[in-house]
Design a protein around this motif. Structure first.
Motif, PDB file in Angstrom:
ATOM      1  N   THR A  19       4.688 -70.651  21.505  1.00  0.00           N
ATOM      2  CA  THR A  19       3.867 -69.698  20.765  1.00  0.00           C
ATOM      3  C   THR A  19       2.413 -70.167  20.711  1.00  0.00           C
ATOM      4  O   THR A  19       2.141 -71.368  20.709  1.00  0.00           O
ATOM      5  N   LEU A  27      13.469 -64.386  30.854  1.00  0.00           N
ATOM      6  CA  LEU A  27      12.578 -63.783  29.864  1.00  0.00           C
ATOM      7  C   LEU A  27      12.489 -62.292  30.148  1.00  0.00           C
ATOM      8  O   LEU A  27      12.839 -61.827  31.224  1.00  0.00           O
ATOM      9  N   ASN A  68       7.525 -68.983  27.762  1.00  0.00           N
ATOM     10  CA  ASN A  68       8.708 -69.428  27.036  1.00  0.00           C
ATOM     11  C   ASN A  68       8.655 -68.972  25.576  1.00  0.00           C
ATOM     12  O   ASN A  68       7.612 -68.988  24.946  1.00  0.00           O
ATOM     13  N   HIS A  69       9.810 -68.562  25.036  1.00  0.00           N
ATOM     14  CA  HIS A  69       9.850 -68.096  23.642  1.00  0.00           C
ATOM     15  C   HIS A  69       9.274 -69.138  22.684  1.00  0.00           C
ATOM     16  O   HIS A  69       8.757 -68.822  21.639  1.00  0.00           O
TER      17      HIS A  69
END
Ligand SMILES: [Zn+2]
Length: 373
Positions: A283, A318, A279-280
Motif C-alpha cells: 500500500t 491480482l 501487490n495487495h
C-alpha cells in the motif's frame, strides 16, 4: 565467468581510454592476449600518471567543488573500479561494475553507431581510438534520488542494514530511455533482470557467507516483492522471508491475509517491479517533502535475489482491471509474472526500491497533479 571478466576488463579499459583521453591505441577484438595485456598495463600507468599530475595541480586548490577536483575524484574512482576487476575479490561490486560497463557499451553503440562508421571512413589515423561520450550515471544532482533519500531517512531504519555503495537511481535522468529495459548479466543465471525504471534502489547489506556459498551474484535470479515498510524491515531483521504461521520476534504469529487463499503458506515475488508494486500488501504511504514542500505517495518494494529453480512460476493473481486488460509487463507474459515459494533460505534481500508520485504541488495544494518520474 573468467571469459566474461576478461571481456569486461577490455571493454572497460577501452571506455576509460576514451573517457580520460589517453594517448593509447585500443587493440582490435582479434588482437593477441599479449597485445591486450600490454594495453591494459599501459592504460593503468597513464591513469596513475594523470592522477599524480592532477593531485599536484590541486595542491593549491581549496575549492572542493572545482571542475578539476571533481575530475580527479572521477579518475580516482575509475582507477579503483578497474582494480576491482583485477583483484576479483568483491563479487557484488564486480557484478555492479559489469552492469555499468555493459550499459555504457550498449549506450555508446546506440549513440555512436553513425559516428563510428563515419569516423572509421574519414579517419586519418586508422588506429585512433573511437571517442565515446561519457554517460551520466547516478548524477549527484538528481532531484528524484534526493527526494527518495529523504523518504528513506524518514523511515528511520538502522543505518547498518544499508550498503549505500550499491545505491542506484533509475529515473529518466540517471537511466535514460535509450538504455536497455532488461539485462542478462550472468551466464549462470537464466532469468533476465528487468530494470526498475523510475525507481530508486537503495543497496542493502547481505550475508557474505550466504553469497559465497550459493554464488548469489552469479547464479541467483533478481525478483521484487512489494510490501509496506514495517513488514520489509521485519524481514530484513529476521534475515529471511516470513511465511504465514511463523512466530515473529515480538511473539506475533503471521496469519494469512484476508482475501488470500486459505492454507497457502507461500511468499510471492515477481521478476518485474511493476507487478510487485501492485501487490495487495504494497500500500502507498503519503509523505510531504521538506525539500520541495510537495506531497507524494510512495511505494516500497524489496529487491530480492532468488535461488534458481526453487520457486513455482505462475500467472498473475491480482485483479488486472488496473491494467485495462493489457499485460503488466512488456517483457514477461502475465502467465509467468508471479513466483511462489515456501523455502525460506531461497530468498535474500539486496535492495530497497522506492517510487514516488507527486500528488500535490507546493504552489497549489488544492489542485491535484500527477507527475511521473
Ligand atoms: Zn535519478
Amino acid at each position: 565467468m573468467d571469459n566474461k571478466l576478461t571481456k569486461i576488463r577490455r571493454t572497460f579499459a577501452a571506455q576509460l581510454t576514451a573517457k580520460h583521453k589517453l594517448k593509447l591505441t585500443i587493440p582490435n577484438h582479434d588482437s593477441s592476449e599479449a597485445t591486450f595485456e600490454l594495453f591494459l598495463r599501459e592504460m593503468q600507468q597513464q591513469l596513475h600518471k594523470k592522477l599524480a599530475k592532477q593531485n599536484e595541480q590541486l595542491l593549491h586548490e581549496s575549492n572542493g567543488n572545482s571542475p578539476l577536483f571533481i575530475q580527479k575524484k572521477q579518475l580516482q574512482k575509475d582507477i579503483e573500479d578497474f582494480q576491482l576487476l583485477e583483484q576479483r575479490q568483491d563479487a557484488r561490486a564486480i557484478q555492479q561494475l559489469i552492469e555499468r560497463v555493459e550499459h555504457m557499451a550498449m549506450f555508446n553503440r546506440k549513440q555512436d553507431i553513425g559516428g563510428i562508421a563515419s569516423s572509421i571512413q574519414s579517419s586519418q589515423l586508422p588506429n585512433q581510438p573511437i571517442v565515446m561520450s561519457p554517460i551520466k550515471l547516478n548524477s549527484p544532482l538528481c532531484s528524484y534520488r534526493a527526494l527518495c533519500s529523504e523518504l528513506v531517512e524518514r523511515l528511520n531504519w538502522p543505518s547498518e542494514v544499508f550498503a549505500s555503495e550499491y545505491d542506484r537511481c533509475f529515473c529518466k535522468t540517471c537511466y535514460p530511455l535509450s538504455m536497455p529495459n532488461i539485462c542478462q548479466v550472468n551466464t549462470g543465471n537464466k532469468y533476465p533482470t528487468i530494470i526498475p525504471r523510475n525507481w530508486m534502489k537503495f543497496g542493502l547489506k547481505v550475508d557474505g557467507v550466504q553469497t559465497k556459498v550459493h554464488q548469489i551474484w552469479d547464479k541467483w535470479a533478481v525478483s521484487y516483492h512489494g510490501t509496506v515498510p514495517s513488514a520489509a524491515l521485519s524481514m530484513i531483521k529476521h534475515r529471511q522471508i516470513c511465511l504465514p504461521g511463523d512466530t515473529l520476534f515480538d511473539g506475533t504469529r503471521l496469519t494469512i491475509r484476508l482475501g488470500h487463499i486459505p492454507d497457502q503458506k507461500a511468499f510471492f515475488t515477481s521478476p518485474t517491479i511493476r507487478y510487485a508494486a501492485q501487490n495487495h500488501y504494497a500500500t502507498s504511504i503519503e509523505f510531504t517533502s521538506q525539500i520541495d514542500k510537495c506531497v507524494y505517495t510512495a511505494k516500497i518494494v524489496l529487491r530480492c535475489r532468488q535461488m534458481p529453480d526453487s520457486f513455482t512460476v505462475q500467472g498473475q493473481t491480482l485483479n488486472n482491471s488496473i491494467q485495462n486488460d493489457s499485460d503488466f509487463c512488456d517483457l514477461i507474459p502475465d502467465d509467468e509474472i508471479e513466483w511462489k515459494t515456501d523455502k525460506r533460505g531461497s530468498v535474500i534481500f539486496d535492495g530497497l526500491c522506492v517510487h514516488l508520485k507527486k500528488v500535490l504541488t507546493h504552489e497549489n495544494n488544492f489542485q491535484q497533479t500527477t507527475v511521473h518520474y
